[in-house]
Design a protein around this motif. Structure first.
Motif, mmCIF file in Angstrom:
data_model
loop_
_atom_site.group_PDB
_atom_site.id
_atom_site.type_symbol
_atom_site.label_atom_id
_atom_site.label_comp_id
_atom_site.label_asym_id
_atom_site.label_seq_id
_atom_site.Cartn_x
_atom_site.Cartn_y
_atom_site.Cartn_z
ATOM 1 N N LEU A 154 9.420 -15.815 18.503
ATOM 2 C CA LEU A 154 9.294 -16.701 17.354
ATOM 3 C C LEU A 154 7.888 -17.276 17.300
ATOM 4 N N HIS A 155 7.249 -17.124 16.151
ATOM 5 C CA HIS A 155 5.952 -17.743 15.901
ATOM 6 C C HIS A 155 6.096 -18.679 14.708
ATOM 7 N N VAL A 156 5.674 -19.912 14.884
ATOM 8 C CA VAL A 156 5.734 -20.923 13.831
ATOM 9 C C VAL A 156 4.369 -21.575 13.746
ATOM 10 N N ARG A 157 3.781 -21.596 12.552
ATOM 11 C CA ARG A 157 2.486 -22.263 12.442
ATOM 12 C C ARG A 157 2.356 -22.973 11.105
ATOM 13 N N SER A 158 1.738 -24.110 11.176
ATOM 14 C CA SER A 158 1.388 -24.856 9.984
ATOM 15 C C SER A 158 0.082 -24.293 9.438
ATOM 16 N N ILE A 159 0.090 -23.943 8.169
ATOM 17 C CA ILE A 159 -1.131 -23.488 7.518
ATOM 18 C C ILE A 159 -1.876 -24.680 6.926
ATOM 19 N N ARG A 160 -1.110 -25.625 6.355
ATOM 20 C CA ARG A 160 -1.738 -26.870 5.904
ATOM 21 C C ARG A 160 -0.658 -27.943 5.760
ATOM 22 N N GLY A 161 -1.124 -29.176 5.707
ATOM 23 C CA GLY A 161 -0.203 -30.308 5.543
ATOM 24 C C GLY A 161 -0.061 -31.074 6.835
ATOM 25 N N ALA A 162 0.345 -32.342 6.723
ATOM 26 C CA ALA A 162 0.522 -33.159 7.917
ATOM 27 C C ALA A 162 1.733 -34.077 7.824
ATOM 28 N N ASN A 163 2.416 -34.107 6.673
ATOM 29 C CA ASN A 163 3.611 -34.922 6.532
ATOM 30 C C ASN A 163 4.698 -34.352 7.447
ATOM 31 N N THR A 164 5.137 -35.143 8.410
ATOM 32 C CA THR A 164 6.040 -34.640 9.443
ATOM 33 C C THR A 164 7.346 -34.123 8.851
ATOM 34 N N HIS A 165 7.928 -34.882 7.930
ATOM 35 C CA HIS A 165 9.180 -34.454 7.299
ATOM 36 C C HIS A 165 8.979 -33.127 6.582
ATOM 37 N N HIS A 166 7.904 -32.999 5.823
ATOM 38 C CA HIS A 166 7.644 -31.770 5.081
ATOM 39 C C HIS A 166 7.409 -30.593 6.019
ATOM 40 N N GLN A 167 6.700 -30.824 7.123
ATOM 41 C CA GLN A 167 6.449 -29.764 8.099
ATOM 42 C C GLN A 167 7.769 -29.215 8.646
ATOM 43 N N ILE A 168 8.653 -30.119 9.044
ATOM 44 C CA ILE A 168 9.911 -29.700 9.656
ATOM 45 C C ILE A 168 10.815 -29.028 8.626
ATOM 46 N N GLU A 169 10.891 -29.585 7.440
ATOM 47 C CA GLU A 169 11.765 -28.992 6.421
ATOM 48 C C GLU A 169 11.253 -27.628 5.966
ATOM 49 N N ALA A 170 9.942 -27.485 5.773
ATOM 50 C CA ALA A 170 9.385 -26.186 5.398
ATOM 51 C C ALA A 170 9.622 -25.168 6.508
ATOM 52 N N MET A 171 9.504 -25.596 7.771
ATOM 53 C CA MET A 171 9.783 -24.709 8.897
ATOM 54 C C MET A 171 11.219 -24.228 8.859
ATOM 55 N N ALA A 172 12.165 -25.142 8.602
ATOM 56 C CA ALA A 172 13.584 -24.779 8.590
ATOM 57 C C ALA A 172 13.877 -23.752 7.504
ATOM 58 N N LYS A 173 13.324 -23.949 6.325
ATOM 59 C CA LYS A 173 13.534 -22.998 5.231
ATOM 60 C C LYS A 173 12.911 -21.650 5.561
ATOM 61 N N ALA A 174 11.696 -21.663 6.109
ATOM 62 C CA ALA A 174 11.023 -20.420 6.465
ATOM 63 C C ALA A 174 11.766 -19.700 7.580
ATOM 64 N N LEU A 175 12.274 -20.440 8.553
ATOM 65 C CA LEU A 175 13.037 -19.832 9.636
ATOM 66 C C LEU A 175 14.291 -19.158 9.087
ATOM 67 N N GLY A 176 14.979 -19.834 8.176
ATOM 68 C CA GLY A 176 16.154 -19.223 7.560
ATOM 69 C C GLY A 176 15.815 -17.926 6.858
ATOM 70 N N ARG A 177 14.750 -17.945 6.050
ATOM 71 C CA ARG A 177 14.333 -16.742 5.321
ATOM 72 C C ARG A 177 13.948 -15.616 6.276
ATOM 73 N N ALA A 178 13.192 -15.945 7.325
ATOM 74 C CA ALA A 178 12.765 -14.928 8.287
ATOM 75 C C ALA A 178 13.963 -14.331 9.025
ATOM 76 N N LEU A 179 14.924 -15.170 9.397
ATOM 77 C CA LEU A 179 16.133 -14.659 10.062
ATOM 78 C C LEU A 179 16.947 -13.778 9.130
ATOM 79 N N ALA A 180 17.019 -14.144 7.848
ATOM 80 C CA ALA A 180 17.751 -13.312 6.884
ATOM 81 C C ALA A 180 17.141 -11.918 6.820
#
Length: 198
Positions: A154-180
């Motif tokens: 698993l590789h997870v990286r922030s390309i931009r942004g620093a809002n912690t809530h947004h970082q975690i939520e975007a990660m969760a959505k991306a992880l779901g899509r990647a797993l699909a």
């Protein structure tokens, strides 16, 4: 391929967790961890991964969320591993880049059988989201546990942004899509590796 279901019961002195994961169950979530923000994270993974997910968990969150989030990652990974079986006919690789306002996060998955997680998210360290609180560090522990339990890279990286809530939520959505993508059945019964096993 149908009936790809993994069920895990994990009990330690610190946590009690039951996970039922159905890869072909469509988006369906019934998640209760005692950490409302983390319920939100798991629901996002399931919804965007089109995964049927049931989670019932409790842990010593009065101490810290660390034990529960790490063990949730391990249990979810083990359920995923169980649902995949021999991993025949799957795509194996998945990647997604997801925006959330100013934030952009990329997740890449390889269902290789080799566990490893490389996580580089931005955000305020120690900031607690929800009550009881979940921090960015807890999410990282969850991802490492997921990689170990799921035998995946698993590789997870922030390309931009620093809002912690947004970082975690975007990660969760991306992880779901990647797993699909990675768990999708592409036809045939081949194991997607020249070694003949994953």
């Amino acid at each position: 391929m149908s009936g790809r279901v993994g069920i895990i019961d994990r009990e330690t002195r610190e946590t009690l967790i039951r996970v039922r994961l159905e890869l072909d169950g469509g988006p369906r979530e019934d998640v209760s961890t005692g950490l409302p923000f983390f319920d939100h994270v798991l629901t996002q993974i399931a919804r965007h991964g089109r995964i049927g997910l049931e989670v019932a968990a409790r842990g010593d969150v009065e101490v810290d969320a660390h034990h529960l989030t790490e063990d949730l990652g391990i249990a979810l990974g083990q359920a995923l591993d169980g649902a995949l079986g021999e991993r025949r006919g799957i795509e194996r690789f998945g990647a997604a880049t997801i925006p959330l306002d100013e934030t952009l996060v990329e997740v890449v998955v390889d269902l290789s059988g080799r566990p490893g997680a490389w996580v580089a998210l931005e955000g305020e360290r120690g900031l607690l989201l929800g009550s009881p609180g979940v921090a960015l560090e807890h999410v990282e522990e969850f991802l490492w546990g997921l990689a170990r339990g799921g035998r995946l890279t698993l590789h997870v990286r922030s390309i931009r942004g620093a809002n912690t809530h947004h970082q975690i939520e975007a990660m969760a959505k991306a992880l779901g899509r990647a797993l699909a993508q990675a768990t999708a059945v592409s036809g045939g019964g081949e194991i997607p590796s020249t070694k003949g096993s994953l």
